[in-house]
Design a protein around this motif. Structure first.
Motif, PDB file in Angstrom:
ATOM      1  N   PHE A  69       0.808  -1.220   0.000  1.00  0.00           N
ATOM      2  CA  PHE A  69       0.000   0.000   0.000  1.00  0.00           C
ATOM      3  C   PHE A  69       0.845   1.277   0.000  1.00  0.00           C
ATOM      4  N   ALA A  70       0.419   2.249  -0.813  1.00  0.00           N
ATOM      5  CA  ALA A  70       1.007   3.591  -0.744  1.00  0.00           C
ATOM      6  C   ALA A  70       0.531   4.264   0.530  1.00  0.00           C
ATOM      7  N   GLU A  71      -0.669   3.951   0.931  1.00  0.00           N
ATOM      8  CA  GLU A  71      -1.245   4.378   2.209  1.00  0.00           C
ATOM      9  C   GLU A  71      -2.410   3.470   2.502  1.00  0.00           C
ATOM     10  N   TRP A  72      -2.728   3.330   3.786  1.00  0.00           N
ATOM     11  CA  TRP A  72      -3.958   2.622   4.165  1.00  0.00           C
ATOM     12  C   TRP A  72      -4.460   3.208   5.475  1.00  0.00           C
ATOM     13  N   ALA A  73      -5.769   3.015   5.736  1.00  0.00           N
ATOM     14  CA  ALA A  73      -6.340   3.567   6.963  1.00  0.00           C
ATOM     15  C   ALA A  73      -7.594   2.793   7.327  1.00  0.00           C
ATOM     16  N   ILE A  74      -7.962   2.898   8.603  1.00  0.00           N
ATOM     17  CA  ILE A  74      -9.258   2.356   9.031  1.00  0.00           C
ATOM     18  C   ILE A  74     -10.237   3.521   9.031  1.00  0.00           C
ATOM     19  N   VAL A  75     -11.292   3.387   8.210  1.00  0.00           N
ATOM     20  CA  VAL A  75     -12.270   4.480   8.064  1.00  0.00           C
ATOM     21  C   VAL A  75     -13.657   3.904   8.356  1.00  0.00           C
ATOM     22  N   HIS A  76     -14.390   4.567   9.223  1.00  0.00           N
ATOM     23  CA  HIS A  76     -15.735   4.097   9.642  1.00  0.00           C
ATOM     24  C   HIS A  76     -15.693   2.596  10.004  1.00  0.00           C
ATOM     25  N   GLY A  77     -14.580   2.149  10.587  1.00  0.00           N
ATOM     26  CA  GLY A  77     -14.483   0.767  11.057  1.00  0.00           C
ATOM     27  C   GLY A  77     -14.063  -0.264  10.017  1.00  0.00           C
ATOM     28  N   HIS A  78     -13.757   0.160   8.792  1.00  0.00           N
ATOM     29  CA  HIS A  78     -13.306  -0.788   7.757  1.00  0.00           C
ATOM     30  C   HIS A  78     -11.910  -0.375   7.278  1.00  0.00           C
ATOM     31  N   PHE A  79     -11.183  -1.349   6.692  1.00  0.00           N
ATOM     32  CA  PHE A  79      -9.848  -1.059   6.147  1.00  0.00           C
ATOM     33  C   PHE A  79      -9.988  -0.593   4.687  1.00  0.00           C
ATOM     34  N   TYR A  80      -9.222   0.445   4.347  1.00  0.00           N
ATOM     35  CA  TYR A  80      -9.179   0.941   2.968  1.00  0.00           C
ATOM     36  C   TYR A  80      -7.719   1.223   2.627  1.00  0.00           C
ATOM     37  N   GLY A  81      -7.297   0.950   1.394  1.00  0.00           N
ATOM     38  CA  GLY A  81      -5.909   1.251   1.038  1.00  0.00           C
ATOM     39  C   GLY A  81      -5.696   1.452  -0.449  1.00  0.00           C
ATOM     40  N   THR A  82      -4.750   2.333  -0.754  1.00  0.00           N
ATOM     41  CA  THR A  82      -4.369   2.604  -2.149  1.00  0.00           C
ATOM     42  C   THR A  82      -3.171   1.737  -2.498  1.00  0.00           C
ATOM     43  N   PRO A  83      -3.294   0.833  -3.482  1.00  0.00           N
ATOM     44  CA  PRO A  83      -2.123   0.015  -3.826  1.00  0.00           C
ATOM     45  C   PRO A  83      -1.057   0.859  -4.533  1.00  0.00           C
ATOM     46  N   ILE A  84       0.200   0.568  -4.232  1.00  0.00           N
ATOM     47  CA  ILE A  84       1.313   1.314  -4.851  1.00  0.00           C
ATOM     48  C   ILE A  84       1.243   1.193  -6.374  1.00  0.00           C
ATOM     49  N   TYR A  85       0.785   0.020  -6.872  1.00  0.00           N
ATOM     50  CA  TYR A  85       0.817  -0.163  -8.326  1.00  0.00           C
ATOM     51  C   TYR A  85      -0.069   0.834  -9.061  1.00  0.00           C
ATOM     52  N   GLU A  86      -1.146   1.341  -8.417  1.00  0.00           N
ATOM     53  CA  GLU A  86      -1.996   2.343  -9.091  1.00  0.00           C
ATOM     54  C   GLU A  86      -1.171   3.609  -9.381  1.00  0.00           C
ATOM     55  N   ILE A  87      -0.396   4.030  -8.395  1.00  0.00           N
ATOM     56  CA  ILE A  87       0.382   5.267  -8.543  1.00  0.00           C
ATOM     57  C   ILE A  87       1.524   5.052  -9.536  1.00  0.00           C
ATOM     58  N   ILE A 103      -9.158  11.547   4.969  1.00  0.00           N
ATOM     59  CA  ILE A 103      -8.189  12.566   5.404  1.00  0.00           C
ATOM     60  C   ILE A 103      -6.865  11.972   5.875  1.00  0.00           C
ATOM     61  N   GLN A 104      -6.936  10.855   6.579  1.00  0.00           N
ATOM     62  CA  GLN A 104      -5.696  10.190   7.031  1.00  0.00           C
ATOM     63  C   GLN A 104      -4.881   9.767   5.816  1.00  0.00           C
ATOM     64  N   GLY A 105      -5.565   9.194   4.826  1.00  0.00           N
ATOM     65  CA  GLY A 105      -4.892   8.744   3.603  1.00  0.00           C
ATOM     66  C   GLY A 105      -4.269   9.910   2.853  1.00  0.00           C
ATOM     67  N   ALA A 106      -4.994  11.032   2.796  1.00  0.00           N
ATOM     68  CA  ALA A 106      -4.488  12.217   2.092  1.00  0.00           C
ATOM     69  C   ALA A 106      -3.195  12.710   2.755  1.00  0.00           C
ATOM     70  N   LYS A 107      -3.188  12.696   4.089  1.00  0.00           N
ATOM     71  CA  LYS A 107      -1.968  13.132   4.818  1.00  0.00           C
ATOM     72  C   LYS A 107      -0.809  12.198   4.503  1.00  0.00           C
ATOM     73  N   SER A 108      -1.087  10.894   4.469  1.00  0.00           N
ATOM     74  CA  SER A 108      -0.013   9.929   4.198  1.00  0.00           C
ATOM     75  C   SER A 108       0.549  10.120   2.790  1.00  0.00           C
ATOM     76  N   ILE A 109      -0.343  10.361   1.825  1.00  0.00           N
ATOM     77  CA  ILE A 109       0.128  10.548   0.438  1.00  0.00           C
ATOM     78  C   ILE A 109       0.997  11.804   0.348  1.00  0.00           C
TER      79      ILE A 109
END
Ligand code: ADP
Ligand code: 5GP
Length: 205
Positions: A69-87, A103-109
């Motif tokens: 993952f380029a970033e990942w976060a727990i949002v509203h109780g579920h896991f979400y993540g952007t795979p590095i390969y997309e970028i 917002i957490q993901g945006a900060k990480s990116i």
């Protein structure tokens, strides 16, 4: 070669990020949507591989271990993540990429990649958010209440974004988002690289 721009779109659940980004991709060339991984259940009509890649918690945790993952976060109780390969894929093709992430993901990116254009989407009233979440019928009441509660916290981060798109009238909001993307493509730091025949005449200050 042009590396492609990262457009990071955040905003409370129900603000219209999905609706807006889908419309923008139909209007503009050379831009794609980053498909995230998530552990939440698909909503009616959502397609695996198009809206999200839906995986189990065990699969998601395995991907974290493998640094996928380029970033990942727990949002509203579920896991979400952007795979590095997309970028990486967008960058290697010079295509702009829209990330619909929290917002957490945006900060990480921002920390990891430094560059990017940060866009916050919201309707002008809290009541509109509630109505849209109820109308979408994607979640039960408890989940909707959680999302509305989280919206108050998310709104506090609005000033760390570069642009605010007020999504009251959808067509106007789509136009504004398209305009932001077009304007960012014309920024001198980016457009100058496209002037291949005039390099010796350019000032680089
Ligand atoms: P998000 O991705 O931010 O959670 P969605 O794009 O799923 O939000 O939008 C939530 C709901 O609101 C959807 O049912 C969508 O059709 C609706 N919607 C989006 N924009 C508008 C708008 N400007 N006016 C009215 N309804 C809207
Ligand atoms: P939803 O479940 O409504 O599709 O999304 C819930 C929230 O998760 C939204 O704020 C959305 O922007 C965010 N989100 C979706 N994908 C990602 C991702 O890959 N990373 C992060 N950090 N947030 C995401």
């Amino acid at each position: 070669m042009n590396q492609g721009i990262l457009f990071v779109v955040s905003g409370p659940s129900g603000s219209g990020k999905t609706t807006l980004t889908r419309r923008v991709i139909e209007v503009l060339d050379n831009v794609r949507f980053s498909v995230s991984f998530t552990t939440r259940e698909p909503r009616p009509g959502e397609v695996d591989g198009v809206d999200y890649r839906f995986v189990s918690r065990e699969e998601f945790e395995e991907m974290i271990k493998e640094n996928m993952f380029a970033e990942w976060a727990i949002v509203h109780g579920h896991f979400y993540g952007t795979p590095i390969y997309e970028i990486e894929r967008a960058r290697s093709c010079g295509v702009d990429l829209i990330l619909d992430i929290d917002i957490q993901g945006a900060k990480s990116i921002k920390e990891r990649y430094g560059s990017g254009v940060y866009i916050f989407v919201t309707p002008s009233s809290f009541e509109a958010l509630r109505e849209r979440l109820l109308k979408r019928k994607g979640e039960g009441m408890a989940e909707i209440e959680k999302r509305l509660e989280n919206a108050k916290r998310e709104m506090e981060e609005i000033c760390s974004y570069d642009y605010i798109i007020i999504n009251d009238r959808l067509d106007e909001a789509v136009d504004n988002l398209v305009s932001v993307i077009r304007a960012e493509r014309c920024r001198k730091e980016r457009a100058i690289n496209l002037l291949k025949d005039f390099k010796d005449k350019l000032c680089y200050d």
